[in-house]
Design a protein around this motif. Sequence first.
Motif, PDB file in Angstrom:
ATOM      1  N   GLY A  26     -34.154  -9.710 -35.311  1.00  0.00           N
ATOM      2  CA  GLY A  26     -33.801 -10.708 -36.309  1.00  0.00           C
ATOM      3  C   GLY A  26     -34.280 -12.072 -35.878  1.00  0.00           C
ATOM      4  O   GLY A  26     -35.104 -12.217 -34.987  1.00  0.00           O
ATOM      5  N   SER A  27     -33.720 -13.096 -36.480  1.00  0.00           N
ATOM      6  CA  SER A  27     -34.157 -14.467 -36.205  1.00  0.00           C
ATOM      7  C   SER A  27     -33.433 -15.021 -34.982  1.00  0.00           C
ATOM      8  O   SER A  27     -32.784 -16.069 -35.040  1.00  0.00           O
ATOM      9  CB  SER A  27     -33.904 -15.346 -37.426  1.00  0.00           C
ATOM     10  N   ILE A  28     -33.640 -14.346 -33.857  1.00  0.00           N
ATOM     11  CA  ILE A  28     -32.969 -14.707 -32.616  1.00  0.00           C
ATOM     12  C   ILE A  28     -33.696 -15.840 -31.927  1.00  0.00           C
ATOM     13  O   ILE A  28     -34.917 -15.767 -31.738  1.00  0.00           O
ATOM     14  CB  ILE A  28     -32.881 -13.482 -31.683  1.00  0.00           C
ATOM     15  N   PHE A  29     -32.949 -16.876 -31.542  1.00  0.00           N
ATOM     16  CA  PHE A  29     -33.551 -17.970 -30.798  1.00  0.00           C
ATOM     17  C   PHE A  29     -33.447 -17.700 -29.304  1.00  0.00           C
ATOM     18  O   PHE A  29     -34.436 -17.743 -28.588  1.00  0.00           O
ATOM     19  CB  PHE A  29     -32.888 -19.298 -31.152  1.00  0.00           C
ATOM     20  N   SER A  30     -32.252 -17.430 -28.828  1.00  0.00           N
ATOM     21  CA  SER A  30     -32.095 -17.088 -27.422  1.00  0.00           C
ATOM     22  C   SER A  30     -30.857 -16.223 -27.236  1.00  0.00           C
ATOM     23  O   SER A  30     -29.910 -16.291 -28.020  1.00  0.00           O
ATOM     24  CB  SER A  30     -31.999 -18.334 -26.539  1.00  0.00           C
ATOM     25  N   ILE A  31     -30.901 -15.408 -26.182  1.00  0.00           N
ATOM     26  CA  ILE A  31     -29.790 -14.519 -25.854  1.00  0.00           C
ATOM     27  C   ILE A  31     -29.266 -14.873 -24.476  1.00  0.00           C
ATOM     28  O   ILE A  31     -30.048 -14.964 -23.524  1.00  0.00           O
ATOM     29  CB  ILE A  31     -30.211 -13.040 -25.881  1.00  0.00           C
ATOM     30  N   ARG A  32     -27.995 -15.046 -24.382  1.00  0.00           N
ATOM     31  CA  ARG A  32     -27.394 -15.263 -23.069  1.00  0.00           C
ATOM     32  C   ARG A  32     -26.961 -13.908 -22.510  1.00  0.00           C
ATOM     33  O   ARG A  32     -27.802 -13.079 -22.192  1.00  0.00           O
ATOM     34  CB  ARG A  32     -26.239 -16.269 -23.170  1.00  0.00           C
ATOM     35  N   ASP A  33     -25.693 -13.641 -22.402  1.00  0.00           N
ATOM     36  CA  ASP A  33     -25.241 -12.370 -21.858  1.00  0.00           C
ATOM     37  C   ASP A  33     -25.448 -11.225 -22.845  1.00  0.00           C
ATOM     38  O   ASP A  33     -25.327 -11.404 -24.058  1.00  0.00           O
ATOM     39  CB  ASP A  33     -23.752 -12.421 -21.519  1.00  0.00           C
ATOM     40  N   MET A  34     -25.753 -10.065 -22.295  1.00  0.00           N
ATOM     41  CA  MET A  34     -25.766  -8.822 -23.058  1.00  0.00           C
ATOM     42  C   MET A  34     -24.874  -7.837 -22.319  1.00  0.00           C
ATOM     43  O   MET A  34     -24.639  -7.978 -21.116  1.00  0.00           O
ATOM     44  CB  MET A  34     -27.174  -8.256 -23.194  1.00  0.00           C
ATOM     45  N   GLY A  35     -24.376  -6.856 -23.049  1.00  0.00           N
ATOM     46  CA  GLY A  35     -23.464  -5.952 -22.371  1.00  0.00           C
ATOM     47  C   GLY A  35     -23.221  -4.666 -23.115  1.00  0.00           C
ATOM     48  O   GLY A  35     -23.693  -4.470 -24.239  1.00  0.00           O
ATOM     49  N   TRP A  36     -22.504  -3.810 -22.437  1.00  0.00           N
ATOM     50  CA  TRP A  36     -22.081  -2.536 -23.001  1.00  0.00           C
ATOM     51  C   TRP A  36     -20.564  -2.425 -22.893  1.00  0.00           C
ATOM     52  O   TRP A  36     -19.986  -2.727 -21.840  1.00  0.00           O
ATOM     53  CB  TRP A  36     -22.731  -1.369 -22.262  1.00  0.00           C
ATOM     54  N   PHE A  37     -19.961  -1.975 -23.976  1.00  0.00           N
ATOM     55  CA  PHE A  37     -18.537  -1.703 -24.037  1.00  0.00           C
ATOM     56  C   PHE A  37     -18.376  -0.279 -24.555  1.00  0.00           C
ATOM     57  O   PHE A  37     -19.328   0.296 -25.101  1.00  0.00           O
ATOM     58  CB  PHE A  37     -17.848  -2.692 -24.992  1.00  0.00           C
ATOM     59  N   ARG A  38     -17.196   0.261 -24.385  1.00  0.00           N
ATOM     60  CA  ARG A  38     -16.952   1.595 -24.913  1.00  0.00           C
ATOM     61  C   ARG A  38     -15.527   1.705 -25.432  1.00  0.00           C
ATOM     62  O   ARG A  38     -14.635   0.982 -25.000  1.00  0.00           O
ATOM     63  CB  ARG A  38     -17.219   2.674 -23.858  1.00  0.00           C
ATOM     64  N   GLN A  39     -15.364   2.637 -26.365  1.00  0.00           N
ATOM     65  CA  GLN A  39     -14.046   2.878 -26.925  1.00  0.00           C
ATOM     66  C   GLN A  39     -13.835   4.371 -27.076  1.00  0.00           C
ATOM     67  O   GLN A  39     -14.564   5.035 -27.828  1.00  0.00           O
ATOM     68  CB  GLN A  39     -13.884   2.179 -28.273  1.00  0.00           C
ATOM     69  N   ALA A  40     -12.862   4.882 -26.359  1.00  0.00           N
ATOM     70  CA  ALA A  40     -12.495   6.295 -26.449  1.00  0.00           C
ATOM     71  C   ALA A  40     -11.432   6.454 -27.534  1.00  0.00           C
ATOM     72  O   ALA A  40     -10.729   5.496 -27.874  1.00  0.00           O
ATOM     73  CB  ALA A  40     -11.969   6.783 -25.110  1.00  0.00           C
ATOM     74  N   PRO A  41     -11.286   7.639 -28.070  1.00  0.00           N
ATOM     75  CA  PRO A  41     -10.288   7.869 -29.121  1.00  0.00           C
ATOM     76  C   PRO A  41      -8.896   7.463 -28.662  1.00  0.00           C
ATOM     77  O   PRO A  41      -8.451   7.849 -27.576  1.00  0.00           O
ATOM     78  CB  PRO A  41     -10.385   9.372 -29.361  1.00  0.00           C
ATOM     79  N   GLY A  42      -8.221   6.676 -29.481  1.00  0.00           N
ATOM     80  CA  GLY A  42      -6.866   6.253 -29.183  1.00  0.00           C
ATOM     81  C   GLY A  42      -6.749   5.165 -28.135  1.00  0.00           C
ATOM     82  O   GLY A  42      -5.640   4.808 -27.733  1.00  0.00           O
ATOM     83  N   LYS A  43      -7.887   4.631 -27.699  1.00  0.00           N
ATOM     84  CA  LYS A  43      -7.857   3.596 -26.662  1.00  0.00           C
ATOM     85  C   LYS A  43      -8.534   2.334 -27.161  1.00  0.00           C
ATOM     86  O   LYS A  43      -9.289   2.350 -28.133  1.00  0.00           O
ATOM     87  CB  LYS A  43      -8.538   4.095 -25.384  1.00  0.00           C
ATOM     88  N   GLN A  44      -8.266   1.230 -26.443  1.00  0.00           N
ATOM     89  CA  GLN A  44      -8.900  -0.024 -26.793  1.00  0.00           C
ATOM     90  C   GLN A  44     -10.336  -0.059 -26.279  1.00  0.00           C
ATOM     91  O   GLN A  44     -10.695   0.639 -25.318  1.00  0.00           O
ATOM     92  CB  GLN A  44      -8.112  -1.195 -26.196  1.00  0.00           C
ATOM     93  N   ARG A  45     -11.134  -0.887 -26.924  1.00  0.00           N
ATOM     94  CA  ARG A  45     -12.496  -1.085 -26.443  1.00  0.00           C
ATOM     95  C   ARG A  45     -12.441  -1.757 -25.073  1.00  0.00           C
ATOM     96  O   ARG A  45     -11.676  -2.689 -24.856  1.00  0.00           O
ATOM     97  CB  ARG A  45     -13.284  -1.943 -27.430  1.00  0.00           C
ATOM     98  N   GLU A  46     -13.282  -1.265 -24.153  1.00  0.00           N
ATOM     99  CA  GLU A  46     -13.270  -1.800 -22.803  1.00  0.00           C
ATOM    100  C   GLU A  46     -14.677  -2.120 -22.319  1.00  0.00           C
ATOM    101  O   GLU A  46     -15.656  -1.510 -22.756  1.00  0.00           O
ATOM    102  CB  GLU A  46     -12.627  -0.792 -21.833  1.00  0.00           C
ATOM    103  N   LEU A  47     -14.740  -3.065 -21.412  1.00  0.00           N
ATOM    104  CA  LEU A  47     -16.012  -3.461 -20.819  1.00  0.00           C
ATOM    105  C   LEU A  47     -16.553  -2.346 -19.947  1.00  0.00           C
ATOM    106  O   LEU A  47     -15.802  -1.705 -19.204  1.00  0.00           O
ATOM    107  CB  LEU A  47     -15.799  -4.716 -19.968  1.00  0.00           C
ATOM    108  N   VAL A  48     -17.847  -2.121 -20.028  1.00  0.00           N
ATOM    109  CA  VAL A  48     -18.531  -1.221 -19.100  1.00  0.00           C
ATOM    110  C   VAL A  48     -19.379  -2.045 -18.130  1.00  0.00           C
ATOM    111  O   VAL A  48     -19.239  -1.924 -16.911  1.00  0.00           O
ATOM    112  CB  VAL A  48     -19.412  -0.205 -19.848  1.00  0.00           C
ATOM    113  N   ALA A  49     -20.245  -2.880 -18.674  1.00  0.00           N
ATOM    114  CA  ALA A  49     -21.121  -3.690 -17.829  1.00  0.00           C
ATOM    115  C   ALA A  49     -21.712  -4.831 -18.651  1.00  0.00           C
ATOM    116  O   ALA A  49     -21.900  -4.690 -19.865  1.00  0.00           O
ATOM    117  CB  ALA A  49     -22.243  -2.844 -17.241  1.00  0.00           C
ATOM    118  N   THR A  50     -21.992  -5.935 -17.976  1.00  0.00           N
ATOM    119  CA  THR A  50     -22.679  -7.047 -18.622  1.00  0.00           C
ATOM    120  C   THR A  50     -23.819  -7.527 -17.736  1.00  0.00           C
ATOM    121  O   THR A  50     -23.828  -7.271 -16.519  1.00  0.00           O
ATOM    122  CB  THR A  50     -21.736  -8.221 -18.902  1.00  0.00           C
ATOM    123  N   ILE A  51     -24.759  -8.228 -18.350  1.00  0.00           N
ATOM    124  CA  ILE A  51     -25.887  -8.761 -17.614  1.00  0.00           C
ATOM    125  C   ILE A  51     -26.261 -10.111 -18.216  1.00  0.00           C
ATOM    126  O   ILE A  51     -26.329 -10.266 -19.441  1.00  0.00           O
ATOM    127  CB  ILE A  51     -27.081  -7.773 -17.637  1.00  0.00           C
TER     128      ILE A  51
END
Length: 121
Positions: A26-51
């Motif tokens: 898309g019309s992205i100018f700049s990106i700072r942090d990127m990351g991965w999160f996950r959500q298992a059934p019945g659980k809250q979304r949680e951090l996996v890793a960021t960069i």
Amino acid sequence: QVQLVESGGGLVQAGGSLRLSCAASGSIFSIRDMGWFRQAPGKQRELVATITSNGGTNYADSAKGRFTISRDNASNMVYLQMNSLNPEDTAVYYCSANLNTYGSRRYGNYWGQGTQVTVSS
């Protein structure tokens, strides 16, 4: 308009590996942090890793030693190499990016639609 699209999820046996990819477009100018999160059934979304844009990484304790996050700034891609997977890793994995656009220089958090990872025992 910004899109984050994940790919690479699927079904894998315990002990196996998967590599997730996420493309930001898309019309992205700049990106700072990127990351991965996950959500298992019945659980809250949680951090996996960021960069950060400079390659600094942060991992959840559950991911340390097994998962590796990386990114390609030139192509606005982020990756998650997952090794030694176990059934507790089963979840929908979401890509995130903190970025701004040519239309608005204010940074905001964007999310992908998610990709399912299922680890069988």
